[in-house]
Design a protein around this motif. Sequence first.
Motif, short mmCIF file in Angstrom:
data_model
loop_
_atom_site.label_atom_id
_atom_site.label_comp_id
_atom_site.label_asym_id
_atom_site.label_seq_id
_atom_site.Cartn_x
_atom_site.Cartn_y
_atom_site.Cartn_z
N UNK A 88 27.66 24.63 0.85
CA UNK A 88 28.90 25.30 1.25
C UNK A 88 30.06 24.32 1.16
N UNK A 89 31.12 24.75 0.48
CA UNK A 89 32.32 23.91 0.31
C UNK A 89 33.57 24.74 0.55
N UNK A 90 33.52 25.53 1.63
CA UNK A 90 34.66 26.38 1.99
C UNK A 90 35.66 25.58 2.81
N UNK A 91 36.69 26.26 3.29
CA UNK A 91 37.76 25.62 4.05
C UNK A 91 37.19 24.95 5.30
N UNK A 92 37.83 23.85 5.73
CA UNK A 92 37.36 23.05 6.86
C UNK A 92 37.75 23.72 8.18
N UNK A 93 37.01 24.77 8.51
CA UNK A 93 37.28 25.56 9.70
C UNK A 93 35.94 26.02 10.28
N UNK A 114 20.14 24.94 3.61
CA UNK A 114 21.56 25.24 3.71
C UNK A 114 22.32 23.95 4.02
N UNK A 115 23.17 23.53 3.09
CA UNK A 115 23.93 22.30 3.25
C UNK A 115 25.42 22.60 3.35
N UNK A 116 26.14 21.77 4.07
CA UNK A 116 27.59 21.91 4.16
C UNK A 116 28.26 20.62 3.68
N UNK A 117 29.35 20.80 2.95
CA UNK A 117 30.12 19.66 2.45
C UNK A 117 31.22 19.25 3.44
N UNK A 118 31.13 19.70 4.70
CA UNK A 118 32.15 19.35 5.68
C UNK A 118 32.36 17.84 5.75
#
Length: 284
Positions: A88-93, A114-118
């Motif tokens: 996931x590379x969506x907005x930092x929210x 499930x990974x996040x690019x936060x």
Amino acid sequence: MQINKIMVVGAGQMGAGIAQVCATAGLEVLLHDVSEASLQKGITGIEKRLQRAMEKGKLTGEARQAAINRLTPSSTLKDVKTCDLVIEAAVENMEIKTKIFRDLDEQAPEHALLATNTSSLPITEIAAATSRPEKVIGMHFMNPVPVMKLVEVIRGLQTSEETYQAVKQLAVQLEKTPVEVNDYPGFAANRILMPMINEAVYAVYEGVSSPEDIDTVMKLGMNHPMGPLQLADFIGLDTCLYIMEVLHEGLGDSKYRPCPLLRKYVKAGWLGKKSGRGFYSYQE
């Protein structure tokens, strides 16, 4: 665990870059975005970067075409049903990310990670929105993704060893250097980088020196390729402020207090390169 097919959620600068390196490394990639315009822009950007790489001799024509063939645009999260991993590379929210992860948890196959690019939000809290917290992990790429070699692999409280090892091996497959990081505010990169940038802003605020001279000190005196204020402009001053606020709130230490000048620039709309004005002017 064998990872063959990936969905990247978010076709912005980071998401498109992640999709590009995954496709170039031989993985099947679904690039997802809720905006058709953003999705098309992301795909076009990848094709242009691959073309430039080919022209510079870094990629053969066959390898370029093969990477493009492995890339498929996706307008629905339901496509995740065939994937082994989501990045996931969506907005930092946090609210947006947790909603995405709840939806992914419902749609993704049981084995999928499930990974996040936060760059700063807590992995443990994101994982808690799912029924598979042991399969949730942070995978923080650096910008620009096709160029930068570092990936922070961040364990949440319940991230399993199997999940960590699978993602670490994937980072190596992508020709990146993974570093293991635990789930603390700012992780490692931003825990160190953002206070340095904030201190440089304080130096301007207090009249120690000009932005140009502060950047020159760090480039020539410390051998940094880019000064901290120019780097802040490239990252986005709003992003820098947001991460400093995460550090300040998460760690409760006054040394992470964002500089008032940083707040003032953001309120003025001086966000750096993307707005045409930050510590430097980028007007044509």
